[in-house]
Design an enzyme around this catalytic site. Structure first.
Site, PDB file in Angstrom:
ATOM      1  N   SER A 119      40.905 -22.704  86.664  1.00 40.60           N
ATOM      2  CA  SER A 119      42.050 -21.970  87.213  1.00 40.60           C
ATOM      3  C   SER A 119      42.690 -22.633  88.421  1.00 40.60           C
ATOM      4  O   SER A 119      43.706 -22.154  88.923  1.00 40.60           O
ATOM      5  CB  SER A 119      41.611 -20.553  87.587  1.00 40.60           C
ATOM      6  OG  SER A 119      41.220 -19.831  86.434  1.00 40.60           O
ATOM      7  N   ASP A 148      47.775  -7.176  80.584  1.00 39.95           N
ATOM      8  CA  ASP A 148      46.485  -7.821  80.371  1.00 39.95           C
ATOM      9  C   ASP A 148      45.439  -6.773  80.046  1.00 39.95           C
ATOM     10  O   ASP A 148      44.921  -6.094  80.931  1.00 39.95           O
ATOM     11  CB  ASP A 148      46.075  -8.600  81.635  1.00 39.95           C
ATOM     12  CG  ASP A 148      44.649  -9.162  81.530  1.00 39.95           C
ATOM     13  OD1 ASP A 148      44.133  -9.257  80.398  1.00 39.95           O
ATOM     14  OD2 ASP A 148      44.074  -9.512  82.579  1.00 39.95           O
ATOM     15  N   ASP A 198      39.974 -12.898  78.927  1.00 39.38           N
ATOM     16  CA  ASP A 198      40.186 -12.997  80.367  1.00 39.38           C
ATOM     17  C   ASP A 198      38.810 -12.956  81.034  1.00 39.38           C
ATOM     18  O   ASP A 198      37.859 -12.380  80.482  1.00 39.38           O
ATOM     19  CB  ASP A 198      41.041 -11.828  80.854  1.00 39.38           C
ATOM     20  CG  ASP A 198      41.548 -12.031  82.273  1.00 39.38           C
ATOM     21  OD1 ASP A 198      42.730 -12.374  82.424  1.00 39.38           O
ATOM     22  OD2 ASP A 198      40.763 -11.855  83.223  1.00 39.38           O
ATOM     23  N   HIS A 206      43.451  -6.901  83.756  1.00 40.02           N
ATOM     24  CA  HIS A 206      44.093  -6.647  85.040  1.00 40.02           C
ATOM     25  C   HIS A 206      45.263  -5.676  84.945  1.00 40.02           C
ATOM     26  O   HIS A 206      45.891  -5.360  85.960  1.00 40.02           O
ATOM     27  CB  HIS A 206      44.621  -7.967  85.643  1.00 40.02           C
ATOM     28  CG  HIS A 206      43.544  -8.941  86.013  1.00 40.02           C
ATOM     29  ND1 HIS A 206      42.969  -9.809  85.100  1.00 40.02           N
ATOM     30  CD2 HIS A 206      42.923  -9.192  87.199  1.00 40.02           C
ATOM     31  CE1 HIS A 206      42.062 -10.552  85.706  1.00 40.02           C
ATOM     32  NE2 HIS A 206      42.001 -10.201  86.978  1.00 40.02           N
ATOM     33  N   CYS A 218      44.498 -14.202  86.850  1.00 36.77           N
ATOM     34  CA  CYS A 218      44.618 -13.535  85.558  1.00 36.77           C
ATOM     35  C   CYS A 218      44.854 -14.561  84.456  1.00 36.77           C
ATOM     36  O   CYS A 218      45.916 -15.190  84.391  1.00 36.77           O
ATOM     37  CB  CYS A 218      45.764 -12.522  85.604  1.00 36.77           C
ATOM     38  SG  CYS A 218      46.088 -11.738  84.024  1.00 36.77           S
TER      39      CYS A 218
END
Length: 616
Positions: free
Chosen positions: A326, A350, A365, A371, A384
């Site tokens: 990420s 999400d 995720d 989220h 996310c």
């Protein structure tokens, strides 16, 4: 009565005269031959034999230059020269090498490694009458033993020399590199006159890259010797030019803080000053003692380093290639804004996974329950995955490749760092060439969160963070700061990163600030109590794949297969003075493993010692 014979005096006299004339002619001819030979030797070949005669008593000897010293930005000595005494042998003055080596072995301890190295160097290309080192770092007792028996050891000498010494030891090994015995191949690639008499050569790191500067220029002297080859007097001397002293942007205290922060874990830290591109810290752990390699490492020690499962000889900061996870989301987010695939009002739902139409596969995720509705800023702050799955699918690989390349991924951008790897920045052409397959939408989805085919080095991650901190301005990373106290300023850099709207930078950086200081930021725990504001992004990179429907359980798998923890960031936000990347191999999540390391480095540089503050 018998007849009487009378002597023929005339005949005898004639014979005598003839023989005398013949003898005189022979003697005269021999005198002429001798005179001719004398003339040939003394007149015709005068220069040749005069030179040969001089060689017996005069020799041209190289003088090795003093190697330049290496300092950090604050004048702390990183690479020094220390005097030592070495046992050397001049092959041309030894009648029986085997007998000489046996005699020396009876006097002092000579290991099989010493003998093997000596034999190898003895038959390397070298000048006549050039001494070859048999043993280094002689003790006073060993020197005394050899001195007492010197009259029995023709061609054997005890020579004083300077050898490299690294006072900081393991902490700087991967960055500085080391010097070692010059090899036959290296001799072929250098000026033989300048390296005559030189036994050491920079192998890696700064020592290798700046070998020509640090080495200097060799000198020469003509000396008169006795029949045993001992120097009687110096007839002529051309002094050598010492190597240049260089200082680096490296900060010793910061480097040590980074090493201590990583502790016993495998990993890397690279810190850069965004304003200059100067590398403040370059750490790879575990490490090794470079002093072991200077005069030749013994077999047992080298095998121990090679066989260690922690691979201490591997430079993770430059050659370690990791999925960035990420940590690339700020770059992908900037690409999404600049290509207008998303805007600040774009939100994505999400539920904990993402699915392509007509595909049963679920791209999970990290947060199992999802989220909810998130925009780009929240997607970066909370990391996310689903938002970036959707963005990666919308953009496709081409824009992602283009923007990531602009930040230095998939290429070598450092000014004076050798042996770094380029990583892998995948594209359609790359996949077809390497895998023989087309690019699929799922590949774009994986790439959007730094997984799949993409691999980066810690140096590339730190470089990208520095360019982001500069809002697109490029300053190529470099180690060199000054050469003989003259600042190095002419450093070529890639083109600056341009975006359509300047406020895009502020938006992305604000999102990274929320990672550290926001209510739901993934690294908020590492920013508590900070006296400054920092921007960052955590990342977790999978080492092994997880099957659909299964959960990742670190305790259930071997440590070597656990996730890597990553972090990139810079501080202070409004006036960045340091940008860095942290990788903790098999450390778990970036927020728990890498971000705390980054916080310690930030603190040490920004609010640590007064020395660090004064230097900046």
């Amino acid at each position: 009565m018998a007849s009487r014979e009378f002597k023929d005096h005339y005949r005898e006299q004639r014979i005598f005269v003839n023989r005398t004339i013949a003898a005189v002619l022979v003697v005269f001819m021999m005198i002429c031959v001798l005179a001719a030979r004398y003339y040939y030797l003394q007149v015709v070949q005068h220069d040749v034999f005069s030179t040969l005669s001089d060689r017996n008593r005069m020799q041209l000897q190289p003088i090795t230059p003093t190697r330049g010293l290496i300092y950090d930005r604050n004048g702390v000595l990183l690479a020094d020269n220390q005097p030592t005494f070495s046992l050397t042998i001049v092959k041309e003055r030894v009648s029986d090498m085997e007998e000489t080596l046996t005699s020396l072995s009876d006097l002092i301890e000579i290991t099989p490694e010493d003998l093997a190295s000596f034999e190898k160097r003895l038959y390397q290309r070298r000048r006549s009458y050039e001494s070859v080192t048999l043993k280094t770092r002689l003790t006073e007792d060993e020197i005394a033993r050899i001195a007492v028996n010197r009259h029995l050891l023709s061609g054997v000498e005890v020579e004083a020399e300077l050898i490299r010494y690294y006072p900081q030891g393991e902490d700087f090994a991967h960055m500085l590199g080391y010097v070692g015995r010059i090899s036959e191949q290296e001799l072929k690639n250098v000026d033989p006159a300048n390296y005559s008499g030189t036994q050491y050569y920079g192998k890696l790191g700064v020592e290798g890259h700046y070998e020509e500067l640090l080495h200097g220029k060799a000198g020469f002297q003509t000396v008169e010797t006795d029949v045993r080859g001992r120097v009687l007097r110096v007839l002529e001397k051309v002094a050598p030019a010492p190597g240049a002293d260089i200082s680096l942007h490296i900060d010793t205290e910061l480097q040590k803080v980074a090493v201590q922060a990583l502790g016993e874990r495998k990993g890397a830290v690279v810190a850069i000053d965004p304003s200059t591109g100067g590398i403040l810290a370059l750490v790879s752990t575990p490490s090794f003692d470079p002093n072991l390699f200077v005069t030749g490492i013994d077999t047992a020690s080298y095998q121990a380093l090679q066989s260690s499962p922690a691979i201490p000889l591997f430079n993770r900061a430059l050659r370690g290639q990791y999925p960035p996870g990420s940590t690339i989301k700020p770059f992908i987010g900037l690409a999404g804004l600049d290509t207008e695939k998303v805007n600040t009002g774009t939100t994505v739902w999400d539920p904990g996974y993402y699915q392509l139409k007509g595909d049963d596969r679920k791209y999970r995720d990290w947060k199992r329950q999802g989220h909810g509705w998130v925009d780009l800023k929240a997607a970066i702050a909370e990391s996310c995955d689903v938002y970036f799955y959707d963005l990666g699918y919308r953009m496709g690989v081409d824009p992602m490749f283009d923007y990531m390349y602009r930040f230095g991924f998939g290429q070598l951008t450092a000014y004076d760092i050798d042996n770094a790897r380029e990583g892998i920045l995948p594209s359609k052409e790359w996949k077809r060439g390497m895998k023989g397959l087309p690019w699929f939408p799922g590949d774009s989805i994986n790439m959007s969160i730094g997984q799949g085919f993409m691999l980066t080095t810690p140096l590339q991650l730190a470089t990208g963070a520095a360019v982001l901190a500069n809002r697109g301005k490029w300053v190529a990373p470099r180690l060199i700061r000054t050469i003989n106290e003259v600042e190095v300023t002419d450093v070529p850099s890639p083109e600056d990163v341009k975006v359509n709207q300047e406020w895009y930078w502020d938006y992305i950086i604000k999102a990274m600030e929320e990672v550290m200081h926001g209510r739901h930021g993934t690294a908020r725990g590492s920013a508590r109590g900070a006296e400054y504001r920092m921007a960052g992004k955590t990342g977790t990179a999978q080492v092994i794949g997880i099957k659909q429907g299964e959960r990742y359980d670190a305790d259930a798998i071997a440590e070597e297969y656990r996730d890597h923890g990553l972090y990139i960031g810079f501080a202070p936000v409004n006036n960045p003075r340091i940008a860095l990347a942290v990788v903790v191999e098999n450390g778990g999540g970036g927020s728990s493993a890498a971000a705390p390391v980054a916080r310690k480095v930030f603190d040490a540089y920004l609010v640590g010692s007064t020395q660090l503050q004064a230097a900046n």
